[in-house]
Motif scaffolding. Structure first.
Motif, PDB file in Angstrom:
ATOM      1  N   PHE A  31      -3.513  32.830   6.840  1.00  0.00           N
ATOM      2  CA  PHE A  31      -4.584  33.815   6.694  1.00  0.00           C
ATOM      3  C   PHE A  31      -4.425  34.981   7.654  1.00  0.00           C
ATOM      4  CE2 PHE A  31      -7.611  32.877  10.154  1.00  0.00           C
ATOM      5  CZ  PHE A  31      -7.219  31.596  10.518  1.00  0.00           C
ATOM      6  N   ILE A  32      -4.930  36.121   7.214  1.00  0.00           N
ATOM      7  CA  ILE A  32      -4.719  37.364   7.944  1.00  0.00           C
ATOM      8  C   ILE A  32      -6.087  37.903   8.326  1.00  0.00           C
ATOM      9  CG2 ILE A  32      -3.749  39.700   7.798  1.00  0.00           C
ATOM     10  CD1 ILE A  32      -2.461  37.339   5.314  1.00  0.00           C
ATOM     11  N   ILE A  33      -6.274  38.068   9.622  1.00  0.00           N
ATOM     12  CA  ILE A  33      -7.607  38.417  10.114  1.00  0.00           C
ATOM     13  C   ILE A  33      -7.527  39.609  11.063  1.00  0.00           C
ATOM     14  CG2 ILE A  33      -7.392  36.661  11.951  1.00  0.00           C
ATOM     15  CD1 ILE A  33     -10.453  36.261  11.702  1.00  0.00           C
ATOM     16  N   CYS A  34      -8.528  40.503  10.966  1.00  0.00           N
ATOM     17  CA  CYS A  34      -8.610  41.658  11.856  1.00  0.00           C
ATOM     18  C   CYS A  34      -9.215  41.202  13.181  1.00  0.00           C
ATOM     19  CB  CYS A  34      -9.485  42.743  11.229  1.00  0.00           C
ATOM     20  SG  CYS A  34      -9.891  44.074  12.371  1.00  0.00           S
ATOM     21  N   ARG A  35      -8.516  41.516  14.283  1.00  0.00           N
ATOM     22  CA  ARG A  35      -9.006  41.091  15.591  1.00  0.00           C
ATOM     23  C   ARG A  35     -10.224  41.894  16.031  1.00  0.00           C
ATOM     24  NH1 ARG A  35      -4.915  38.111  18.655  1.00  0.00           N
ATOM     25  NH2 ARG A  35      -2.907  38.462  17.693  1.00  0.00           N
ATOM     26  N   GLU A  36     -10.407  43.073  15.455  1.00  0.00           N
ATOM     27  CA  GLU A  36     -11.525  43.926  15.866  1.00  0.00           C
ATOM     28  C   GLU A  36     -12.826  43.504  15.194  1.00  0.00           C
ATOM     29  OE1 GLU A  36     -11.436  46.249  18.169  1.00  0.00           O
ATOM     30  OE2 GLU A  36      -9.270  46.019  18.487  1.00  0.00           O
ATOM     31  N   CYS A  37     -12.794  43.382  13.863  1.00  0.00           N
ATOM     32  CA  CYS A  37     -14.055  43.157  13.145  1.00  0.00           C
ATOM     33  C   CYS A  37     -14.130  41.777  12.486  1.00  0.00           C
ATOM     34  CB  CYS A  37     -14.273  44.250  12.092  1.00  0.00           C
ATOM     35  SG  CYS A  37     -13.212  44.083  10.648  1.00  0.00           S
ATOM     36  N   GLY A  38     -13.054  41.008  12.546  1.00  0.00           N
ATOM     37  CA  GLY A  38     -13.103  39.658  11.988  1.00  0.00           C
ATOM     38  C   GLY A  38     -12.896  39.586  10.487  1.00  0.00           C
ATOM     39  N   LEU A  50      -5.584  35.389   1.304  1.00  0.00           N
ATOM     40  CA  LEU A  50      -4.216  35.717   0.910  1.00  0.00           C
ATOM     41  C   LEU A  50      -3.228  35.118   1.904  1.00  0.00           C
ATOM     42  CD1 LEU A  50      -4.834  39.423  -0.051  1.00  0.00           C
ATOM     43  CD2 LEU A  50      -4.235  37.565  -1.614  1.00  0.00           C
ATOM     44  N   THR A  51      -2.055  34.764   1.403  1.00  0.00           N
ATOM     45  CA  THR A  51      -1.005  34.217   2.257  1.00  0.00           C
ATOM     46  C   THR A  51       0.075  35.267   2.439  1.00  0.00           C
ATOM     47  OG1 THR A  51      -1.435  32.014   1.374  1.00  0.00           O
ATOM     48  CG2 THR A  51       0.659  32.332   2.501  1.00  0.00           C
ATOM     49  N   TYR A  52       0.528  35.417   3.678  1.00  0.00           N
ATOM     50  CA  TYR A  52       1.578  36.383   3.946  1.00  0.00           C
ATOM     51  C   TYR A  52       2.945  35.722   3.785  1.00  0.00           C
ATOM     52  CZ  TYR A  52       4.728  39.374   6.571  1.00  0.00           C
ATOM     53  OH  TYR A  52       5.795  40.140   6.948  1.00  0.00           O
ATOM     54  N   SER A  66      -1.298  37.098  -7.841  1.00  0.00           N
ATOM     55  CA  SER A  66      -1.255  38.540  -7.590  1.00  0.00           C
ATOM     56  C   SER A  66      -0.599  38.803  -6.239  1.00  0.00           C
ATOM     57  CB  SER A  66      -2.663  39.132  -7.614  1.00  0.00           C
ATOM     58  OG  SER A  66      -3.364  38.766  -6.455  1.00  0.00           O
ATOM     59  N   ARG A  67       0.048  39.955  -6.124  1.00  0.00           N
ATOM     60  CA  ARG A  67       0.772  40.275  -4.907  1.00  0.00           C
ATOM     61  C   ARG A  67       0.553  41.719  -4.524  1.00  0.00           C
ATOM     62  NH1 ARG A  67       6.597  38.760  -6.116  1.00  0.00           N
ATOM     63  NH2 ARG A  67       5.601  36.758  -6.463  1.00  0.00           N
ATOM     64  N   LYS A  68       0.553  41.988  -3.226  1.00  0.00           N
ATOM     65  CA  LYS A  68       0.476  43.379  -2.780  1.00  0.00           C
ATOM     66  C   LYS A  68       1.092  43.524  -1.408  1.00  0.00           C
ATOM     67  CE  LYS A  68      -4.305  42.907  -1.150  1.00  0.00           C
ATOM     68  NZ  LYS A  68      -5.684  43.323  -1.378  1.00  0.00           N
ATOM     69  N   LYS A  69       1.348  44.776  -1.025  1.00  0.00           N
ATOM     70  CA  LYS A  69       1.925  45.078   0.284  1.00  0.00           C
ATOM     71  C   LYS A  69       0.895  44.783   1.370  1.00  0.00           C
ATOM     72  CE  LYS A  69       6.040  46.718   0.346  1.00  0.00           C
ATOM     73  NZ  LYS A  69       6.539  47.238  -0.919  1.00  0.00           N
ATOM     74  N   PRO A  70       1.332  44.225   2.497  1.00  0.00           N
ATOM     75  CA  PRO A  70       0.380  44.025   3.595  1.00  0.00           C
ATOM     76  C   PRO A  70      -0.129  45.379   4.085  1.00  0.00           C
ATOM     77  CG  PRO A  70       2.473  42.905   4.021  1.00  0.00           C
ATOM     78  CD  PRO A  70       2.682  43.753   2.818  1.00  0.00           C
ATOM     79  N   CYS A  77     -12.226  48.258   8.947  1.00  0.00           N
ATOM     80  CA  CYS A  77     -12.519  49.095  10.120  1.00  0.00           C
ATOM     81  C   CYS A  77     -11.335  49.971  10.538  1.00  0.00           C
ATOM     82  CB  CYS A  77     -12.977  48.225  11.294  1.00  0.00           C
ATOM     83  SG  CYS A  77     -11.629  47.308  12.074  1.00  0.00           S
ATOM     84  N   ARG A  78     -10.240  49.920   9.799  1.00  0.00           N
ATOM     85  CA  ARG A  78      -9.073  50.772  10.057  1.00  0.00           C
ATOM     86  C   ARG A  78      -8.333  50.429  11.350  1.00  0.00           C
ATOM     87  NH1 ARG A  78      -7.873  51.620   5.476  1.00  0.00           N
ATOM     88  NH2 ARG A  78      -9.668  52.027   4.185  1.00  0.00           N
ATOM     89  N   SER A  79      -8.637  49.311  11.946  1.00  0.00           N
ATOM     90  CA  SER A  79      -7.934  48.919  13.167  1.00  0.00           C
ATOM     91  C   SER A  79      -6.500  48.509  12.824  1.00  0.00           C
ATOM     92  CB  SER A  79      -8.662  47.745  13.824  1.00  0.00           C
ATOM     93  OG  SER A  79      -7.812  47.093  14.737  1.00  0.00           O
ATOM     94  N   HIS A  80      -5.584  48.734  13.789  1.00  0.00           N
ATOM     95  CA  HIS A  80      -4.203  48.280  13.602  1.00  0.00           C
ATOM     96  C   HIS A  80      -4.008  46.863  14.130  1.00  0.00           C
ATOM     97  CE1 HIS A  80      -2.162  51.965  12.250  1.00  0.00           C
ATOM     98  NE2 HIS A  80      -3.187  52.557  12.840  1.00  0.00           N
ATOM     99  N   ASN A  81      -5.056  46.343  14.742  1.00  0.00           N
ATOM    100  CA  ASN A  81      -4.965  45.067  15.441  1.00  0.00           C
ATOM    101  C   ASN A  81      -5.181  43.897  14.478  1.00  0.00           C
ATOM    102  OD1 ASN A  81      -4.747  43.243  17.462  1.00  0.00           O
ATOM    103  ND2 ASN A  81      -6.453  44.045  18.687  1.00  0.00           N
ATOM    104  N   ILE A  82      -4.161  43.618  13.676  1.00  0.00           N
ATOM    105  CA  ILE A  82      -4.278  42.578  12.652  1.00  0.00           C
ATOM    106  C   ILE A  82      -3.479  41.353  13.060  1.00  0.00           C
ATOM    107  CG2 ILE A  82      -3.705  41.993  10.263  1.00  0.00           C
ATOM    108  CD1 ILE A  82      -4.296  44.913   9.567  1.00  0.00           C
ATOM    109  N   ARG A  83      -4.096  40.194  12.924  1.00  0.00           N
ATOM    110  CA  ARG A  83      -3.436  38.968  13.348  1.00  0.00           C
ATOM    111  C   ARG A  83      -3.012  38.140  12.135  1.00  0.00           C
ATOM    112  NH1 ARG A  83      -6.245  33.795  15.537  1.00  0.00           N
ATOM    113  NH2 ARG A  83      -4.396  32.527  15.848  1.00  0.00           N
TER     114      ARG A  83
END
Ligand code: ZN
Ligand code: ZN
Length: 339
Positions: A31-38, A50-52, A66-70, A77-83
């Protein structure tokens, strides 16, 4: 990997013996989660994370494909801080290559066995000693009879155990015993390492003590007290459609009609049913949406599946004819999945 498992792998490799590691989650990060807003990235058509996957670099929905670009930034929130959290087989393979640089690591899962014969090729390579560590999903647990495999590691035994399904313990026990059976089939003794946050759970305790009988007794007790099969017949009704309100209305309306019918039949003297019929729901299914279809479900527990067979199909057909909602109703006897 725990120090115990790491050490076991090291000594196994030193002895020129082979290792099988089971991790029942494919992909790189689960799972892919934003560190800023959760915010957690989910499929837009399904209510699942989604699975990376790496090579190619994609976010995949394991339900609808279905598939898409990360995304570069968090969509919320437009943060770059994605975990990228949660470990799948791809990440495990990468970690093993880092920790054991000399070892030949091969991965076996749906992504590496898509082509015809690839499954067989991996098996042959394992037999010929061309693989030191085989890592993969439940595929690696099945039927491999390899005398030089002396270590089996279950990287995360809790994956199947935590599913909201009355058969979670049975499936876990089955998978673990199957995987464990791969170790030490030759003359050399085998070792099994299980990593879990539930070491006291009876499915794992039974594996450790090699106590199939004990597992069977505990599981039967759980099924009996919880009124699950084989002590009761179970029917799952799944309602699905693209209009969330219509799905909910049909689930409620139809479940209500079933309730009435059951009461009537018992009052009318249907033999031996009293107290045995239980209707649970309706409620949203565990996975509330798949491929843009909203999902609700109702569970019918019954002393006798024939009781429902005698009136349920007609009742559903009649309800749908009267209400004309675009909602699909599936009747699943002894359902395989409860999600
Ligand atoms: Zn965010
Ligand atoms: Zn999807």
């Amino acid at each position: 990997l725990s120090p115990v498992l790491r050490e076991a792998i090291t000594s196994c490799l030193e002895q020129k013996e082979q290792v099988i590691l089971l991790l029942n989650r494919r992909g790189y990060a689960t799972f892919i989660i934003c560190r800023e807003c959760g915010h957690v990235l989910r499929c837009s058509a399904c209510d699942v994370t989604l699975t990376y996957h790496r090579r190619p670099n994609l976010l995949l929905c394991h339900y609808c494909g279905s598939r898409k670009k990360p995304p570069e930034t968090c969509p919320q929130c437009r943060s770059h801080n994605i975990r990228y959290a949660g470990r799948g087989t791809q990440r495990l393979e990468e970690e093993l290559n880092q920790v054991y640089p000399g070892a030949r690591v091969v991965r076996m899962d749906l992504d590496t066995t898509g082509r015809k014969g690839s499954h067989e090729k991996i098996y042959q390579d394992l037999c010929k000693g061309k693989i030191d560590i085989l890592v993969g999903t439940q595929m690696v647990a099945k039927g491999l009879d390899l005398p030089n495999v002396t270590l089996v590691g279950i990287v995360n035994a809790d994956v199947a155990l935590n599913l909201p399904d009355f058969r979670a313990a049975e499936r876990t026990y089955q998978l673990l015993t199957q995987a464990a059976g791969r170790a030490g089939r030759g003359e050399k003794p085998g070792m099994v390492v299980v990593q879990t946050f539930n070491p006291g759970h009876y499915s794992i305790a039974a594996l450790r003590q090699n106590d199939a009988e004990g597992f069977y007794r505990r599981e039967l007790l759980y099924r009996e007290t919880g009124k699950y099969p084989p002590f009761t017949g179970l029917i799952r009704l799944v309602f699905s459609g693209t209009d969330a309100k219509a799905v909910m209305a049909t689930a409620r309306g139809l479940t209500g009609a079933i309730n009435e019918a059951v009461k009537e039949k018992i009052a009318g003297g249907a033999p031996g049913r009293d107290g045995h019929e239980e209707i649970i729901g309706p409620q949203p299914a565990v996975i509330t949406k798949v491929q843009n279809r909203y999902r609700w479900h109702t569970l019918l527990k019954t002393a006798d599946l024939d009781f429902y067979a005698s009136f349920l199909p007609q009742l559903i057909a009649e309800y749908q004819r009267k209400n004309r909602q675009k909602v699909r109703v599936i009747v699943d006897e002894n359902p395989y999945s409860m999600l």
